[in-house]
Design an enzyme around this catalytic site. Structure first.
Site, PDB file in Angstrom:
ATOM      1  N   ASP A 282       7.659 -20.157   2.378  1.00 54.66           N
ATOM      2  CA  ASP A 282       8.945 -20.669   1.933  1.00 54.66           C
ATOM      3  C   ASP A 282       9.348 -21.763   2.920  1.00 54.66           C
ATOM      4  OD1 ASP A 282      11.229 -21.061   0.564  1.00 54.66           O
ATOM      5  OD2 ASP A 282      12.160 -19.135   1.065  1.00 54.66           O
TER       6      ASP A 282
ATOM      7  N   ASP B 134       8.502 -12.234  -4.827  1.00 52.53           N
ATOM      8  CA  ASP B 134       8.466 -11.794  -3.420  1.00 52.53           C
ATOM      9  C   ASP B 134       9.802 -11.174  -3.097  1.00 52.53           C
ATOM     10  OD1 ASP B 134       9.910 -14.542  -3.090  1.00 52.53           O
ATOM     11  OD2 ASP B 134      10.172 -13.505  -1.174  1.00 52.53           O
TER      12      ASP B 134
ATOM     13  N   CYS C 255       1.815   9.061  -6.639  1.00 50.50           N
ATOM     14  CA  CYS C 255       1.428   7.869  -5.869  1.00 50.50           C
ATOM     15  C   CYS C 255       0.140   8.117  -5.077  1.00 50.50           C
ATOM     16  CB  CYS C 255       2.564   7.499  -4.924  1.00 50.50           C
ATOM     17  SG  CYS C 255       2.192   6.109  -3.843  1.00 50.50           S
TER      18      CYS C 255
ATOM     19  N   CYS D 167      -0.837   6.120  -2.476  1.00 54.44           N
ATOM     20  CA  CYS D 167      -0.819   5.344  -1.223  1.00 54.44           C
ATOM     21  C   CYS D 167      -1.237   6.217  -0.038  1.00 54.44           C
ATOM     22  CB  CYS D 167       0.558   4.733  -0.981  1.00 54.44           C
ATOM     23  SG  CYS D 167       1.751   5.834  -0.191  1.00 54.44           S
TER      24      CYS D 167
ATOM     25  N   CYS E 280       1.450   8.929   0.811  1.00 53.50           N
ATOM     26  CA  CYS E 280       1.555  10.051  -0.143  1.00 53.50           C
ATOM     27  C   CYS E 280       0.299  10.915  -0.162  1.00 53.50           C
ATOM     28  CB  CYS E 280       1.871   9.523  -1.537  1.00 53.50           C
ATOM     29  SG  CYS E 280       3.572   8.914  -1.667  1.00 53.50           S
TER      30      CYS E 280
ATOM     31  N   HIS F  21       4.323   2.724   1.756  1.00 54.99           N
ATOM     32  CA  HIS F  21       4.541   3.305   0.422  1.00 54.99           C
ATOM     33  C   HIS F  21       5.280   2.332  -0.497  1.00 54.99           C
ATOM     34  CE1 HIS F  21       5.699   6.090  -2.768  1.00 54.99           C
ATOM     35  NE2 HIS F  21       6.903   5.546  -2.663  1.00 54.99           N
TER      36      HIS F  21
END
Lengths: 382, 382
Positions: free
Chosen positions: A91, A274, A312, A314, A317, A343
């Protein structure tokens, strides 16, 4: 030269595609984790790779102030500096100059401001910002634009939007000049324009048309949304702008990234998103789950053996209970910040992957209705 | 039953062996990373596995106060709670009661103190601490002992040491009672005595002999060293105690873990070490290197492309420059804390692995002289 965008399929206005950059392809729709200071907060590039992150974001304003864009250039550019060999977008810092910095003074030439770190006086022009982004060396770089508060009146919005368009022309001229002079890196970056215009449909339309008249851009950003206006207005602005923008280019909705916003953005043809929310919320102890948000610090999690989100996959998890994660937060253990950030980022990456599959199978409407109903169930029950 | 210790080889007093626990073998000499609150600060269990950590440490005092040992028992024990399926050792909290807690009152029965977190009044006895450590469920648990300041006079040291021996008898009785009652977990823990005695050779000898007369322990700890006395005194105490302790059992030097101390401890027959220094220093921006210590925050690292230690294979050195790591610290990025902690822990794990190889090849003296000369070079040159 190394940039292209191919649309694999669409479902209504929702699209599934691939945005190709010099550092590899990005499957769209895509959520880009934010590494403001050349690090996605509390995460390691290895974590991002393991989660299948495509493109990540960084910030020209912040990196110019600390550690300095010239240092990063000297260190081999942002990819090498931060150990991330995938695509990066920077950015321009327009948003930060108008939100973080103090004592701004805006002229047609640029913006004078004080650094939020040490109070030193700085002057950003469209040309100087493109120079900074060239030094950083991200794949996609954003124009320097004039960002205004979300609820600005029409005259203010038009003034800022038209200035952003004039600044875009100067950004492009500087970009082409630097690109032509930089033989070894020629074509390694794409400059994206930002369509501004506040919550005013006519100004948004004018901005989109002016921007398109200037070049055949590799992609288009929509800025100045999700800054306090109501959600319906944001969705309306997206619809207005996407009627005009070319279908064959990726569309990036800047700074937007809550789950419901991703789904509604995708429904209206957004390809790139984003947001700092997943890492910021993670550091504050709040996580997204398919059944709504959860604050890990609450006493009810004290002896809860379940993972944050039973569905989940991840790395948090798969291994840890809510009871353990709550303990980490209550005890100020840094590992807790990492696991909840991980997560949340995984959650959004996984959400856009699911959306992509739903688009591919022509079931986006049904999938998104189901998803949102489940996500909002908890809110309704409390 | 599930515990054993086999000596593979020795070189002088230095030994290479394998300490087998119900959660797997630990190659010795070993450095045990410290996870005081059921997390090695700033690191993930995955990091520890990747670095080849064998056994890790946690702390009964801290976990009793937060989140509570009964909660951890309810959650399936410490291994499951913290997602670490390798061997764990818990310190009893004797050291913490006498260093962190306030308003202590010591009697033959136990120690009354105020929690350092909320000021609540607590009472630890040898029996209650063994109950806490049973709830936590670590493989090796330490006796509750009376810890005194490093420079205490002989009378104070003898009084505390003899009380520690009497408390050991009570710990053992409680340990045997709980173990006999706990059919499913019988034999899953080993209780280690702690040889105290300050800097007084005679008291150390008496303590070692008293402890050995009480049981054929699975291992022996030496406590109350590296607490302010000079290094030569610490080495002398180790030599005195190791003359007496049985060669066929692992010897654990508590709380010691600077590189030079590991080498000098190994030279004198120590098998197990632990220390918070690598993670604490890492969070403060200081790292071990083979050429001495390095403070990453110093300006000289601003544009240094080298890794922390060119000879190091850790996940930080393999990917990141000093310039980037300094930037992370200057910018308060959490990733910096993780990467420097990771490097320091890897450094000590790698150091003891090298020591083990040197012992196996009968070159410990030459290897350690070379290593220490290189490590101290930097100090001498500044």
């Amino acid at each position: 030269m190394s940039f292209s965008f191919s649309l694999d399929c669409s479902d209504g206005a929702a699209r599934a595609g691939v945005f190709t950059t010099p550092h590899g392809p990005v499957e769209t729709p895509a959520f880009m984790p934010v590494g403001t200071l050349a690090a996605v907060k509390a995460l390691d590039p290895m974590d991002l790779t393991a989660m299948g992150a495509g493109m990540i974001l960084s910030n020209a304003y912040h990196l110019h102030l600390r550690p300095g864009d010239e240092l990063i250039r000297e260190m081999g550019g942002l990819h090498r500096f931060m150990g991330w060999n995938g695509p990066i977008l920077t950015d321009s810092g327009g948003f930060q100059v108008f939100s973080l910095a103090t004592l701004r003074s805006v002229s047609e030439d640029g913006v004078e401001f004080q650094s939020h770190i040490d109070g030193s006086r700085r002057f950003f022009t469209p040309e100087s910002v493109i120079g900074i982004e060239r030094n950083l060396g991200a794949d996609v770089i954003m124009q320097f634009d004039h960002v205004i508060p979300g609820q600005s009146d029409e005259a203010t919005a038009r003034d800022a939007s038209e200035r952003s368009v004039r600044w875009l022309a100067r950004c492009l001229a500087e970009f082409n000049k630097l690109d032509a002079a930089d033989v070894s890196q020629r074509g390694s970056q794409a400059l994206f324009p930002v369509v501004q215009g506040g919550t005013h449909a006519r100004i948004r339309r004018d901005a989109a048309e002016s921007v398109m008249g200037m070049d055949d851009w590799k992609g288009y950003a929509v800025g100045g949304l999700s800054v306090g206006e109501d959600k319906q207005t944001m969705y309306e602005m997206l619809e207005v702008v996407h009627e005009i923008l070319p279908a064959g280019r990726p569309r990036y909705l800047m700074g937007v990234g809550f789950p419901e916003d991703l789904i509604e953005g995708i429904r209206r043809g957004v390809d790139l998103f984003d947001c700092v929310a997943p890492t910021r919320m993670g550091r504050n102890g709040t996580v997204f789950t398919t059944a709504g948000r959860l604050n890990i610090k609450r006493a009810e999690n004290r002896s809860d053996q379940r993972p944050l989100d039973p569905g989940c996959a991840c790395a948090a998890c798969a291994r840890f209970s809510r009871a353990y994660l709550r303990h980490l937060f209550v005890s100020d253990e840094i590992l807790g910040l990492r696991l909840l950030s991980l997560h949340n980022v995984h959650f959004l990456l996984s959400l856009v992957r699911s959306a992509r599959l739903a688009i591919a199978s022509g079931t986006f409407d049904a999938w998104s209705s189901d998803w949102l109903a489940r996500y909002h169930l908890r809110k309704m029950s409390v």
